[in-house]
Design an enzyme around this catalytic site. Structure first.
Site, PDB file in Angstrom:
ATOM      1  N   ASN A   7      34.885  -0.554 -56.442  1.00  0.00           N
ATOM      2  CA  ASN A   7      33.432  -0.641 -56.407  1.00  0.00           C
ATOM      3  C   ASN A   7      32.905   0.657 -57.022  1.00  0.00           C
ATOM      4  OD1 ASN A   7      30.745  -0.670 -55.777  1.00  0.00           O
ATOM      5  ND2 ASN A   7      31.019  -1.113 -53.599  1.00  0.00           N
ATOM      6  N   ARG A  91      33.649  -5.081 -58.038  1.00  0.00           N
ATOM      7  CA  ARG A  91      32.300  -5.467 -57.636  1.00  0.00           C
ATOM      8  C   ARG A  91      31.370  -5.237 -58.835  1.00  0.00           C
ATOM      9  NH1 ARG A  91      27.860  -2.202 -54.245  1.00  0.00           N
ATOM     10  NH2 ARG A  91      26.393  -3.890 -54.040  1.00  0.00           N
ATOM     11  N   HIS A 180      23.661  -8.432 -52.495  1.00  0.00           N
ATOM     12  CA  HIS A 180      24.535  -8.456 -51.302  1.00  0.00           C
ATOM     13  C   HIS A 180      25.185  -9.831 -51.112  1.00  0.00           C
ATOM     14  CE1 HIS A 180      21.739  -5.207 -49.406  1.00  0.00           C
ATOM     15  NE2 HIS A 180      22.800  -4.610 -49.939  1.00  0.00           N
ATOM     16  N   ARG A 241      13.727   2.600 -49.715  1.00  0.00           N
ATOM     17  CA  ARG A 241      13.026   1.604 -50.544  1.00  0.00           C
ATOM     18  C   ARG A 241      11.951   0.902 -49.726  1.00  0.00           C
ATOM     19  NH1 ARG A 241      18.281  -1.489 -52.636  1.00  0.00           N
ATOM     20  NH2 ARG A 241      19.530   0.254 -51.930  1.00  0.00           N
ATOM     21  N   GLY A 331      25.809  -1.485 -41.712  1.00  0.00           N
ATOM     22  CA  GLY A 331      25.684  -0.307 -40.844  1.00  0.00           C
ATOM     23  C   GLY A 331      24.679  -0.438 -39.707  1.00  0.00           C
ATOM     24  N   GLU A 386      33.093  -7.123 -47.702  1.00  0.00           N
ATOM     25  CA  GLU A 386      32.886  -7.521 -49.094  1.00  0.00           C
ATOM     26  C   GLU A 386      34.176  -7.385 -49.897  1.00  0.00           C
ATOM     27  OE1 GLU A 386      29.528  -4.869 -48.582  1.00  0.00           O
ATOM     28  OE2 GLU A 386      28.481  -6.024 -50.111  1.00  0.00           O
TER      29      GLU A 386
HETATM   30  P1  AMP Z   1      25.894   0.761 -44.811  1.00  0.00           P
HETATM   31  O1  AMP Z   1      25.067   0.801 -46.064  1.00  0.00           O
HETATM   32  O2  AMP Z   1      26.264  -0.614 -44.390  1.00  0.00           O
HETATM   33  O3  AMP Z   1      27.049   1.722 -44.820  1.00  0.00           O
HETATM   34  O4  AMP Z   1      24.920   1.277 -43.628  1.00  0.00           O
HETATM   35  C1  AMP Z   1      24.530   2.610 -43.582  1.00  0.00           C
HETATM   36  C2  AMP Z   1      23.414   2.765 -42.585  1.00  0.00           C
HETATM   37  O5  AMP Z   1      23.798   2.288 -41.296  1.00  0.00           O
HETATM   38  C3  AMP Z   1      23.087   4.236 -42.386  1.00  0.00           C
HETATM   39  O6  AMP Z   1      22.052   4.612 -43.225  1.00  0.00           O
HETATM   40  C4  AMP Z   1      22.622   4.292 -40.958  1.00  0.00           C
HETATM   41  O7  AMP Z   1      21.225   4.325 -41.008  1.00  0.00           O
HETATM   42  C5  AMP Z   1      23.032   2.983 -40.326  1.00  0.00           C
HETATM   43  N1  AMP Z   1      23.826   3.200 -39.094  1.00  0.00           N
HETATM   44  C6  AMP Z   1      25.138   3.467 -38.978  1.00  0.00           C
HETATM   45  N2  AMP Z   1      25.483   3.618 -37.678  1.00  0.00           N
HETATM   46  C7  AMP Z   1      24.349   3.445 -36.957  1.00  0.00           C
HETATM   47  C8  AMP Z   1      24.027   3.479 -35.555  1.00  0.00           C
HETATM   48  N3  AMP Z   1      24.963   3.728 -34.643  1.00  0.00           N
HETATM   49  N4  AMP Z   1      22.759   3.237 -35.188  1.00  0.00           N
HETATM   50  C9  AMP Z   1      21.813   2.990 -36.100  1.00  0.00           C
HETATM   51  N5  AMP Z   1      22.047   2.930 -37.436  1.00  0.00           N
HETATM   52  C10 AMP Z   1      23.291   3.167 -37.857  1.00  0.00           C
END
Ligand code: AMP
Length: 401
Positions: A7, A91, A180, A241, A331, A386
């Site tokens: 990716n 990806r 996504h 965003r 996340g 993914e």
């Molecule tokens: P991703 O793009 O799927 O890696 O998600 C990243 C985002 O998940 C980060 O910007 C965090 O804001 C959010 N995140 C990760 N762990 C937590 C948590 N325990 N509580 C709230 N938000 C989280």
């Protein structure tokens, strides 16, 4: 048999080497800050061995070489010979209208990918660099492109067209594409497995809430609408965003204030969302921590984000004429019980009722049902994967050769 999944972002390469008989990763990692003297390599093996290094890595080609070096190394490696990698899955963010499924990379496909660059200037050029570098490194190994947009190519015309003069669609391909897609596809299919029902019989809403956020309405396994549009800017409130806004706002700002189109791009993509609303952070963890300790700014950002999400969930129940399952992933979706609770609050009228204990317990990569026993709709947290979708599609194409 092992498949390498790559990716390639603007300044990073994420990778996973997946053993397809078990569908488990052997090793995975990230090379970030490409082009800087202090680029960072993070590598993790399934058996727990870990490796981190800071070094000068200029581009995607050097980064992929570095990945191969580590995968082969005696201390942190997981393969003996580069020929153990039978295929590489990439990806690719934008597949225009040309690709509704994953495809073997050929010179003709590369030409179309170059033609699509304009539609995803922040992503596709780097995806292309990754493919070109990988073709040079893995001579004779098949390369497969898996598109974020492909799953959404089933969205009907009435949902993908914007109400602009038709010439802009016909000449410039301006329409909703959605992103996504591999994540929405994976969690929707996993939800069907968990429910023990064929996906063809189910109405599912999937909410991918990460750094970028999007939500999809999936009817019988087919995406029928999604919140991201022509670009990944539309829809939900994200880290930086803005998501949906009145389209006249940028014109108003540019006409009346000292804002040019580059500033506007930065405002919409990098300075808005949670960060813009709170003035604190783009990271929802920090927003939640500050909100709990009483910050009004953090609460405002959280409330706007949750309200937008709830509005989309409710509208997609209308689009689908009912709902069997609501899925949270990525996340925020996987970790934030507060976001899930706020998005589902007072939706009993639409059949959604959470079990607050189950909701609180389901965090950090755990899969689970979080709905109350008497909820008509099942609410499920499913960690996305993914890379596995990319590896499975790559294997399918490899086997068909
Ligand atoms: P991703 O793009 O799927 O890696 O998600 C990243 C985002 O998940 C980060 O910007 C965090 O804001 C959010 N995140 C990760 N762990 C937590 C948590 N325990 N509580 C709230 N938000 C989280």
């Amino acid at each position: 048999m092992s498949i390498l999944v790559l990716n390639c972002g603007s300044s990073s390469v994420k990778y996973q080497l997946i053993e397809m008989s078990t569908e488990k990763y052997l090793a995975k990692g990230l090379v970030e800050r490409l082009g800087e003297e202090d680029a960072k390599v993070k590598h993790k093996c399934r058996d727990g061995r870990r490796f981190e290094e800071v070094k000068d890595i200029k581009n995607h080609s050097q980064a992929i070489k570095e990945v191969v070096r580590i995968l082969l190394s005696s201390e942190y490696g997981v393969i003996k010979d580069v020929s153990d990698i039978k295929a590489v899955g990439h990806r690719v963010v934008h597949g225009c209208e040309k690709f509704s499924e994953s495809t073997l990379v050929t010179p003709e496909v590369m030409k179309v990918l170059h033609d699509c660059k304009k539609l995803a200037p922040l992503h596709n050029p780097h995806n292309i660099h990754g493919i070109e570098a990988s073709e040079k490194l893995f001579k004779g190994v098949i390369q497969v492109a898996v598109f974020d947009t492909a799953f959404h190519q089933t969205i009907p015309e009435h949902a993908y067209l914007y109400a602009l003069p038709m010439e802009y669609y016909k000449k410039y391909f301006i329409r909703r594409y959605g992103f996504h897609g591999t994540s929405h596809y994976y969690v929707a299919h996993r939800a069907a497995e968990l429910l023990g029902k064929p996906i063809e019989s189910l109405k599912i809403i999937t909410a991918h809430l990460g750094n970028g956020c999007s939500i999809a309405a999936i009817d019988g396994g087919k995406s029928v609408d999604t919140s991201m549009g022509f670009t990944p800017l539309e829809g939900l409130v994200m880290g930086t965003r803005c998501g949906d806004i009145d389209p006249f706002i940028p014109i108003f700002l540019m006409e009346n204030y000292d804002v040019d189109y580059r500033d506007m791009d930065d405002i919409l993509n990098k300075e808005s969302g949670l960060l813009g609303l709170s003035g604190i952070s783009n990271d929802s963890r920090e927003i939640e921590e500050k909100m709990i300790s009483g910050s009004k700014e953090a609460k405002r950002a959280f409330d706007v984000t949750a309200y937008r999400l709830k509005k989309y969930i409710a509208s997609y129940i209308g689009v689908l004429c009912g709902l069997d399952a609501l899925v949270f992933t990525a996340g925020i979706g996987e970790n934030s019980d507060l976001t899930r609770a706020a998005a589902c609050e007072n939706l009993e009228c639409l059949g959604i009722k959470l079990d607050s204990e189950k909701n609180k317990e389901t965090v950090r990569g755990k899969e689970g049902f979080i709905n109350a026993d008497d909820s008509k709709v099942k609410v499920i947290v499913i960690p996305t994967n993914e890379e596995l979708v990319i590896a499975r599609d790559t294997l399918r194409i490899y086997k068909s050769m």
